[in-house]
Motif scaffolding. Structure first.
Motif, PDB file in Angstrom:
ATOM      1  N   ARG A  63       0.825  -1.202   0.000  1.00 40.18           N
ATOM      2  CA  ARG A  63       0.000   0.000   0.000  1.00 40.18           C
ATOM      3  C   ARG A  63       0.866   1.261   0.000  1.00 40.18           C
ATOM      4  NH1 ARG A  63      -5.208   1.101   1.429  1.00 40.18           N
ATOM      5  NH2 ARG A  63      -5.508  -1.013   2.262  1.00 40.18           N
ATOM      6  N   LEU A  64       1.858   1.296   0.859  1.00 40.06           N
ATOM      7  CA  LEU A  64       2.705   2.489   0.939  1.00 40.06           C
ATOM      8  C   LEU A  64       3.487   2.709  -0.355  1.00 40.06           C
ATOM      9  CD1 LEU A  64       4.039   2.164   4.595  1.00 40.06           C
ATOM     10  CD2 LEU A  64       2.180   3.622   3.760  1.00 40.06           C
ATOM     11  N   ALA A  65       3.934   1.618  -0.971  1.00 38.30           N
ATOM     12  CA  ALA A  65       4.640   1.756  -2.248  1.00 38.30           C
ATOM     13  C   ALA A  65       3.714   2.339  -3.310  1.00 38.30           C
ATOM     14  CB  ALA A  65       5.186   0.401  -2.691  1.00 38.30           C
ATOM     15  N   ALA A  66       2.471   1.887  -3.330  1.00 37.96           N
ATOM     16  CA  ALA A  66       1.510   2.425  -4.301  1.00 37.96           C
ATOM     17  C   ALA A  66       1.206   3.884  -4.008  1.00 37.96           C
ATOM     18  CB  ALA A  66       0.233   1.590  -4.277  1.00 37.96           C
ATOM     19  N   MET A  67       1.064   4.231  -2.733  1.00 39.32           N
ATOM     20  CA  MET A  67       0.822   5.625  -2.367  1.00 39.32           C
ATOM     21  C   MET A  67       1.981   6.512  -2.814  1.00 39.32           C
ATOM     22  SD  MET A  67      -0.757   4.994   1.457  1.00 39.32           S
ATOM     23  CE  MET A  67      -0.624   6.728   1.953  1.00 39.32           C
ATOM     24  N   ASP A  68       3.192   6.044  -2.596  1.00 38.14           N
ATOM     25  CA  ASP A  68       4.360   6.825  -3.015  1.00 38.14           C
ATOM     26  C   ASP A  68       4.357   7.037  -4.524  1.00 38.14           C
ATOM     27  OD1 ASP A  68       5.214   6.950  -0.392  1.00 38.14           O
ATOM     28  OD2 ASP A  68       6.647   5.293  -0.591  1.00 38.14           O
ATOM     29  N   ALA A  69       3.989   6.012  -5.262  1.00 41.09           N
ATOM     30  CA  ALA A  69       3.946   6.132  -6.722  1.00 41.09           C
ATOM     31  C   ALA A  69       2.881   7.122  -7.166  1.00 41.09           C
ATOM     32  CB  ALA A  69       3.693   4.764  -7.344  1.00 41.09           C
ATOM     33  N   GLN A  70       1.793   7.213  -6.413  1.00 36.04           N
ATOM     34  CA  GLN A  70       0.707   8.145  -6.734  1.00 36.04           C
ATOM     35  C   GLN A  70       0.978   9.565  -6.237  1.00 36.04           C
ATOM     36  OE1 GLN A  70      -2.608   6.252  -4.756  1.00 36.04           O
ATOM     37  NE2 GLN A  70      -3.329   5.309  -6.641  1.00 36.04           N
ATOM     38  N   ASP A  73       0.255  11.174   0.285  1.00 37.22           N
ATOM     39  CA  ASP A  73       0.913  11.134   1.593  1.00 37.22           C
ATOM     40  C   ASP A  73       0.105  10.373   2.634  1.00 37.22           C
ATOM     41  OD1 ASP A  73       3.126  12.918   0.826  1.00 37.22           O
ATOM     42  OD2 ASP A  73       1.572  14.470   0.748  1.00 37.22           O
ATOM     43  N   VAL A  74      -1.222  10.532   2.587  1.00 34.32           N
ATOM     44  CA  VAL A  74      -2.107   9.980   3.615  1.00 34.32           C
ATOM     45  C   VAL A  74      -3.313   9.343   2.935  1.00 34.32           C
ATOM     46  CG1 VAL A  74      -3.575  10.529   5.601  1.00 34.32           C
ATOM     47  CG2 VAL A  74      -1.406  11.744   5.285  1.00 34.32           C
ATOM     48  N   GLN A  75      -3.725   8.179   3.431  1.00 35.64           N
ATOM     49  CA  GLN A  75      -4.981   7.557   3.010  1.00 35.64           C
ATOM     50  C   GLN A  75      -5.924   7.450   4.200  1.00 35.64           C
ATOM     51  OE1 GLN A  75      -4.415   3.669   1.305  1.00 35.64           O
ATOM     52  NE2 GLN A  75      -4.032   4.441  -0.764  1.00 35.64           N
ATOM     53  N   LEU A  76      -7.200   7.690   3.938  1.00 35.09           N
ATOM     54  CA  LEU A  76      -8.266   7.336   4.867  1.00 35.09           C
ATOM     55  C   LEU A  76      -8.790   5.989   4.391  1.00 35.09           C
ATOM     56  CD1 LEU A  76     -10.081   8.051   7.264  1.00 35.09           C
ATOM     57  CD2 LEU A  76     -11.615   9.195   5.659  1.00 35.09           C
ATOM     58  N   VAL A  77      -8.516   4.950   5.152  1.00 37.54           N
ATOM     59  CA  VAL A  77      -8.718   3.574   4.718  1.00 37.54           C
ATOM     60  C   VAL A  77     -10.052   3.053   5.264  1.00 37.54           C
ATOM     61  CG1 VAL A  77      -7.794   1.238   4.794  1.00 37.54           C
ATOM     62  CG2 VAL A  77      -6.226   3.189   4.657  1.00 37.54           C
ATOM     63  N   SER A  78     -10.901   2.583   4.363  1.00 36.08           N
ATOM     64  CA  SER A  78     -12.196   2.026   4.753  1.00 36.08           C
ATOM     65  C   SER A  78     -12.285   0.572   4.317  1.00 36.08           C
ATOM     66  CB  SER A  78     -13.336   2.833   4.131  1.00 36.08           C
ATOM     67  OG  SER A  78     -13.168   2.970   2.740  1.00 36.08           O
ATOM     68  N   PRO A  79     -12.991  -0.260   5.082  1.00 37.92           N
ATOM     69  CA  PRO A  79     -13.142  -1.656   4.678  1.00 37.92           C
ATOM     70  C   PRO A  79     -13.817  -1.777   3.321  1.00 37.92           C
ATOM     71  CG  PRO A  79     -13.788  -1.376   6.970  1.00 37.92           C
ATOM     72  CD  PRO A  79     -13.599   0.005   6.405  1.00 37.92           C
ATOM     73  N   SER A  80     -13.465  -2.814   2.588  1.00 33.04           N
ATOM     74  CA  SER A  80     -14.201  -3.103   1.355  1.00 33.04           C
ATOM     75  C   SER A  80     -15.682  -3.234   1.701  1.00 33.04           C
ATOM     76  CB  SER A  80     -13.704  -4.410   0.736  1.00 33.04           C
ATOM     77  OG  SER A  80     -14.601  -4.855  -0.260  1.00 33.04           O
ATOM     78  N   PRO A  81     -16.571  -2.624   0.910  1.00 37.55           N
ATOM     79  CA  PRO A  81     -18.004  -2.755   1.204  1.00 37.55           C
ATOM     80  C   PRO A  81     -18.502  -4.196   1.229  1.00 37.55           C
ATOM     81  CG  PRO A  81     -17.631  -0.935  -0.297  1.00 37.55           C
ATOM     82  CD  PRO A  81     -16.321  -1.666  -0.176  1.00 37.55           C
ATOM     83  N   PRO A 112       1.538   4.612  11.122  1.00 36.73           N
ATOM     84  CA  PRO A 112       0.934   5.776  11.778  1.00 36.73           C
ATOM     85  C   PRO A 112       1.369   7.061  11.088  1.00 36.73           C
ATOM     86  CG  PRO A 112       2.704   4.841  13.112  1.00 36.73           C
ATOM     87  CD  PRO A 112       2.439   3.875  12.012  1.00 36.73           C
ATOM     88  N   GLY A 113       0.440   7.964  10.958  1.00 34.37           N
ATOM     89  CA  GLY A 113       0.721   9.217  10.269  1.00 34.37           C
ATOM     90  C   GLY A 113       0.354   9.163   8.807  1.00 34.37           C
ATOM     91  N   ARG A 114       0.466   7.990   8.205  1.00 31.37           N
ATOM     92  CA  ARG A 114       0.133   7.873   6.786  1.00 31.37           C
ATOM     93  C   ARG A 114      -1.225   7.221   6.557  1.00 31.37           C
ATOM     94  NH1 ARG A 114       4.563   6.603   2.427  1.00 31.37           N
ATOM     95  NH2 ARG A 114       2.969   7.799   1.307  1.00 31.37           N
ATOM     96  N   LEU A 115      -1.654   6.392   7.501  1.00 30.72           N
ATOM     97  CA  LEU A 115      -2.922   5.699   7.348  1.00 30.72           C
ATOM     98  C   LEU A 115      -3.856   6.040   8.502  1.00 30.72           C
ATOM     99  CD1 LEU A 115      -1.716   2.132   6.285  1.00 30.72           C
ATOM    100  CD2 LEU A 115      -2.254   4.091   4.817  1.00 30.72           C
ATOM    101  N   ARG A 321      -6.828  18.634  -3.130  1.00 31.83           N
ATOM    102  CA  ARG A 321      -5.695  17.699  -3.073  1.00 31.83           C
ATOM    103  C   ARG A 321      -5.429  17.247  -1.644  1.00 31.83           C
ATOM    104  NH1 ARG A 321      -0.824  18.334  -1.439  1.00 31.83           N
ATOM    105  NH2 ARG A 321      -0.993  20.612  -1.391  1.00 31.83           N
ATOM    106  N   GLY A 322      -5.637  18.123  -0.671  1.00 31.57           N
ATOM    107  CA  GLY A 322      -5.307  17.664   0.676  1.00 31.57           C
ATOM    108  C   GLY A 322      -5.708  18.577   1.821  1.00 31.57           C
ATOM    109  N   ALA A 323      -5.794  19.867   1.591  1.00 31.49           N
ATOM    110  CA  ALA A 323      -6.041  20.777   2.705  1.00 31.49           C
ATOM    111  C   ALA A 323      -7.403  20.531   3.362  1.00 31.49           C
ATOM    112  CB  ALA A 323      -5.928  22.235   2.237  1.00 31.49           C
TER     113      ALA A 323
END
Length: 332
Positions: A63-70, A73-81, A112-115, A321-323
Motif C-alpha cells: 500500500r505504501l509503495a503504491a501511495m508513493d507512486a501516486q 501522503d495519507v490515506q483514509l482507509v475504509s473496509p471493502s463494502p 501511523p501518520g500515513r494511514l 488535493r489535501g487541505a
C-alpha cells in the motif's frame, strides 16, 4: 501547498471478517443476491481482479509503495463494502463490526501518520449503531463507513437518529459508500450494476438525508459521499424545483435541497473533469476531497492527475488535493 496529499477513498480487505462469517447462515443467500444483481459476466471479471489486487489492500508495504507512486501522503482507509454483512443477525453483526474495527485499526497502526481508518456499523440493526461507532472511535479510527441503505431501511429511518446525533457530537466521519443496487436484474449486464447502480444509490441515499431533515437536525454531521455523490449534484436543480413546487417534496427539510450540498463532503472520483468542475461549483471547493477508490479497477490510478485535469484554480486544486481532508481529519 504545505498540506499533505490525502486520499479519502481507499479500501482495505479484511480476511479476519471473511473467516468469521464463512459458512454462516445468510452468507450464501447474500452472495446469490450479489451474483444476481451483477450478472455472470461481471463476476467473471471481478473475481480475478480482486485476487490480483488483494495484496495492495492487505499488505501495508505494498500500500505504501503504491501511495508513493501516486504522490499520496495519507490515506483514509475504509473496509471493502463486501464486509458490510447486512444479512447478519444481532449476535453475528456485533462480532463483525468488532472484528472489522479492530482489524482496520491494526492495519493502519502499521503506518501511523500515513494511514487513518474507518470502521463499520451494522445498519440492519440500528440499536447497535451507536455502540459500533463508539467502538470504532475507541480503536483510534476516524469514524465509520456505511452503505446507502440496509434491508428494509433507508437512511432517513427515525431509528438512525441516535446514530446521527452521536456521530455529530463526536465529530466522527461517516463515509457513505453504496454496495449493491436494488434495481437488481435491470443492471445485470455490462457492469451497469456499478456504473449506473452506484451513482443511483448515492443519489437516493443523499436525497433521503436531505429531504427528511436529517441534515437540519444534525448540522455538524461530517458525512463524506463516495463517487462525487453520484447523480445528485449534477441534477440537483430538479430537486430544488420539486421542493419549491410541491408541498409533499418540501415538507421535510427547511431549505432548498441544493443548499445542503454545502453541508456535505464529496470525494473527487467522478471520472470526468467537467463533472468534477460542476461538483466544485455546486458544493464548493471546500467540500470536495481527493478520492481514488484504491485499489479497485473502478478507481483512479493517478487521482492527483485526475484532479489536475479539471483545471481548477490553484487554491481549489490544493484544497481538494489535501487541505480540506487535513482539516477534516485534524492532521497536525
Amino acid at each position: 501547498m504545505s498540506a499533505p496529499t490525502v486520499d479519502v477513498h481507499a479500501h482495505v480487505l479484511l480476511p479476519e471478517v471473511d473467516a468469521l462469517v464463512a459458512g454462516l447462515p445468510g452468507l450464501a443467500e447474500a452472495r446469490a443476491l450479489d451474483a444476481r444483481r451483477n450478472g455472470p459476466a461481471a463476476l467473471a471479471v471481478s473475481g480475478p481482479m480482486v485476487r490480483e489486487r488483494a495484496p495492495r489492500m492487505t499488505d501495508v508495504s505494498a500500500r505504501l509503495a503504491a501511495m508513493d507512486a501516486q504522490g499520496v501522503d495519507v490515506q483514509l482507509v475504509s473496509p471493502s463494502p463486501s464486509h458490510y454483512c447486512y444479512w447478519a443477525d444481532e449476535e453475528i453483526a456485533e462480532k463483525v463490526y468488532r472484528r472489522a474495527n479492530e482489524a482496520a485499526a491494526a492495519h493502519c497502526a502499521q503506518a501511523p501518520g500515513r494511514l487513518h481508518g474507518l470502521g463499520l456499523v451494522p445498519l440492519q440493526h440500528p440499536e447497535q449503531a451507536v455502540r459500533a461507532l463508539e467502538h470504532a472511535l475507541e480503536q483510534g479510527l476516524s469514524g465509520v463507513e456505511i452503505s446507502s441503505h440496509a434491508p428494509g431501511r433507508e437512511l432517513s429511518d427515525p431509528a438512525y437518529e441516535p446514530f446521527w446525533s452521536r456521530a455529530a457530537e463526536t465529530g466522527a466521519i461517516v463515509f457513505l459508500h453504496p454496495f449493491g443496487c436494488t434495481l437488481d436484474e435491470r443492471l445485470d449486464q455490462w457492469y451497469l450494476s456499478n456504473t449506473v447502480g452506484q451513482p443511483v444509490e448515492n443519489a437516493v441515499a443523499l436525497s433521503h438525508l436531505i429531504f427528511s431533515g436529517v441534515l437540519d437536525r444534525h448540522p455538524g454531521l461530517k458525512l463524506v459521499a463516495a463517487h462525487g455523490g453520484g447523480y445528485l449534484p449534477t441534477h440537483i436543480g430538479r430537486s430544488d424545483h420539486a421542493w419549491s413546487a410541491r408541498s409533499d417534496a418540501g415538507a421535510g427539510c427547511a431549505h432548498l435541497p441544493s443548499s445542503y450540498l454545502k453541508r456535505l463532503y464529496f470525494d473527487s472520483l467522478v471520472h470526468d473533469p467537467h463533472v468534477l468542475r460542476e461538483l466544485v461549483r455546486v458544493a464548493g471547493a471546500d467540500r470536495v476531497l481527493l478520492g481514488s477508490d484504491y485499489a479497485f479497477d473502478m478507481g483512479a490510478e493517478d487521482p492527483v492527475a485526475a484532479l489536475r485535469a479539471a483545471r481548477l484554480p490553484d487554491s481549489d486544486f490544493h484544497a481538494i488535493r489535501g487541505a480540506n481532508a487535513a482539516a477534516l481529519l485534524d492532521l497536525a
